[in-house]
Design an enzyme around this catalytic site. Structure first.
Site, PDB file in Angstrom:
ATOM      1  N   ASN A 166       0.722  -1.295  -0.085  1.00  0.00           N
ATOM      2  CA  ASN A 166      -0.039   0.003   0.026  1.00  0.00           C
ATOM      3  C   ASN A 166       0.902   1.201   0.014  1.00  0.00           C
ATOM      4  O   ASN A 166       1.843   1.403   0.432  1.00  0.00           O
ATOM      5  CB  ASN A 166      -1.005  -0.007   1.155  1.00  0.00           C
ATOM      6  CG  ASN A 166      -0.406  -0.047   2.484  1.00  0.00           C
ATOM      7  OD1 ASN A 166       0.645  -0.824   2.731  1.00  0.00           O
ATOM      8  ND2 ASN A 166      -1.048   0.640   3.384  1.00  0.00           N
ATOM      9  N   ILE A 167       0.257   2.317  -0.600  1.00  0.00           N
ATOM     10  CA  ILE A 167       1.157   3.615  -0.736  1.00  0.00           C
ATOM     11  C   ILE A 167       0.115   4.616  -0.492  1.00  0.00           C
ATOM     12  O   ILE A 167      -0.888   4.922  -1.175  1.00  0.00           O
ATOM     13  CB  ILE A 167       1.640   3.699  -2.237  1.00  0.00           C
ATOM     14  CG1 ILE A 167       2.448   2.564  -2.602  1.00  0.00           C
ATOM     15  CG2 ILE A 167       2.344   4.969  -2.232  1.00  0.00           C
ATOM     16  CD1 ILE A 167       2.789   2.268  -4.161  1.00  0.00           C
ATOM     17  N   GLU A 168       0.196   5.329   0.746  1.00  0.00           N
ATOM     18  CA  GLU A 168      -0.553   6.260   1.039  1.00  0.00           C
ATOM     19  C   GLU A 168      -0.234   7.491   0.489  1.00  0.00           C
ATOM     20  O   GLU A 168       0.876   8.076   0.083  1.00  0.00           O
ATOM     21  CB  GLU A 168      -0.464   6.480   2.687  1.00  0.00           C
ATOM     22  CG  GLU A 168      -1.385   4.996   3.271  1.00  0.00           C
ATOM     23  CD  GLU A 168      -1.544   5.242   4.793  1.00  0.00           C
ATOM     24  OE1 GLU A 168      -2.224   4.404   5.179  1.00  0.00           O
ATOM     25  OE2 GLU A 168      -0.972   6.153   5.417  1.00  0.00           O
ATOM     26  N   CYS A 205      -4.117   0.652  -2.678  1.00  0.00           N
ATOM     27  CA  CYS A 205      -3.857  -0.606  -1.857  1.00  0.00           C
ATOM     28  C   CYS A 205      -2.931  -1.361  -2.451  1.00  0.00           C
ATOM     29  O   CYS A 205      -2.451  -1.707  -3.639  1.00  0.00           O
ATOM     30  CB  CYS A 205      -5.312  -1.251  -1.854  1.00  0.00           C
ATOM     31  SG  CYS A 205      -6.488  -0.458  -0.653  1.00  0.00           S
ATOM     32  N   GLU A 248      -3.075  -4.730  -2.933  1.00  0.00           N
ATOM     33  CA  GLU A 248      -3.655  -5.650  -4.101  1.00  0.00           C
ATOM     34  C   GLU A 248      -3.639  -4.840  -5.634  1.00  0.00           C
ATOM     35  O   GLU A 248      -3.321  -5.467  -6.386  1.00  0.00           O
ATOM     36  CB  GLU A 248      -5.013  -5.807  -3.539  1.00  0.00           C
ATOM     37  CG  GLU A 248      -4.938  -6.618  -2.278  1.00  0.00           C
ATOM     38  CD  GLU A 248      -5.292  -6.034  -0.845  1.00  0.00           C
ATOM     39  OE1 GLU A 248      -4.801  -4.777  -1.054  1.00  0.00           O
ATOM     40  OE2 GLU A 248      -6.209  -5.943  -0.246  1.00  0.00           O
ATOM     41  N   CYS A 294     -10.201  -4.644   0.409  1.00  0.00           N
ATOM     42  CA  CYS A 294     -11.477  -3.540   0.369  1.00  0.00           C
ATOM     43  C   CYS A 294     -12.265  -3.922  -0.868  1.00  0.00           C
ATOM     44  O   CYS A 294     -11.982  -4.645  -1.629  1.00  0.00           O
ATOM     45  CB  CYS A 294     -10.927  -2.355   0.485  1.00  0.00           C
ATOM     46  SG  CYS A 294      -9.946  -1.794  -1.283  1.00  0.00           S
ATOM     47  N   CYS A 344     -10.675  -3.153  -4.353  1.00  0.00           N
ATOM     48  CA  CYS A 344      -9.690  -4.235  -4.823  1.00  0.00           C
ATOM     49  C   CYS A 344     -10.442  -5.576  -4.932  1.00  0.00           C
ATOM     50  O   CYS A 344      -9.895  -6.086  -6.022  1.00  0.00           O
ATOM     51  CB  CYS A 344      -8.844  -4.588  -3.359  1.00  0.00           C
ATOM     52  SG  CYS A 344      -7.650  -3.149  -3.309  1.00  0.00           S
TER      53      CYS A 344
END
Length: 142
Positions: free
Chosen positions: A44-46, A55, A57, A93, A96
């Site tokens: 994940n990369i915020e 996300c 995935e 989620c 995804c």
């Protein structure tokens, strides 16, 4: 090709170490297994604006698709707080799950949810997302 679920969870645990989650501190790793035996890892990369966050995935899927992969057999997902080893499962989620529906056969694609102790849940996408909306939905004559 047989899916080595434990090895896939290990790859997801490795991918999780690359996560960029300075806001939620919830780090996730995914390992996507193609039908020809390749593994694409994602984390994940915020983003401070939240909406652009991606996300793990989807990162794995987008990497695979951008490199020409289109046939997938399974994905392993692990997640947990910060750098603490995950002790409980982290399910994908809804967004995804929808991406999985776009590229995978819901009857055969496996979603593997792991922890630091290995595989905890392994089920088909259809079991995870009953009544999913995918490309075949648009091709049906109603």
């Amino acid at each position: 090709m047989k899916i080595d679920e434990e090895a896939l969870v290990s790859a997801a645990l490795k991918a999780r170490k690359q996560a960029y989650a300075p806001y939620s501190h919830w780090t996730v790793g995914a390992a996507l297994f193609t039908k020809d035996g390749k593994i694409y890892e994602g984390c994940n990369i915020e983003n401070a604006a939240y909406t652009p966050t991606n996300c793990a995935e989807r990162t794995a899927f987008f990497k695979a698709v951008s490199e020409g992969a289109r046939e997938f057999a399974a994905i392993a997902i692990v997640g947990g707080y910060d750098t603490k080893e995950p002790e409980s499962i982290c399910a994908p989620c809804g967004v995804c799950r929808q991406v999985m529906m776009e590229f995978c056969d819901p009857d055969t694609f496996r979603v593997i949810l792991g922890t630091k102790d290995g595989v905890q849940v392994s089920q088909t996408l259809k079991e995870l997302l009953p009544y999913g909306f995918g490309p075949d939905t648009l091709n049906e004559k109603n």
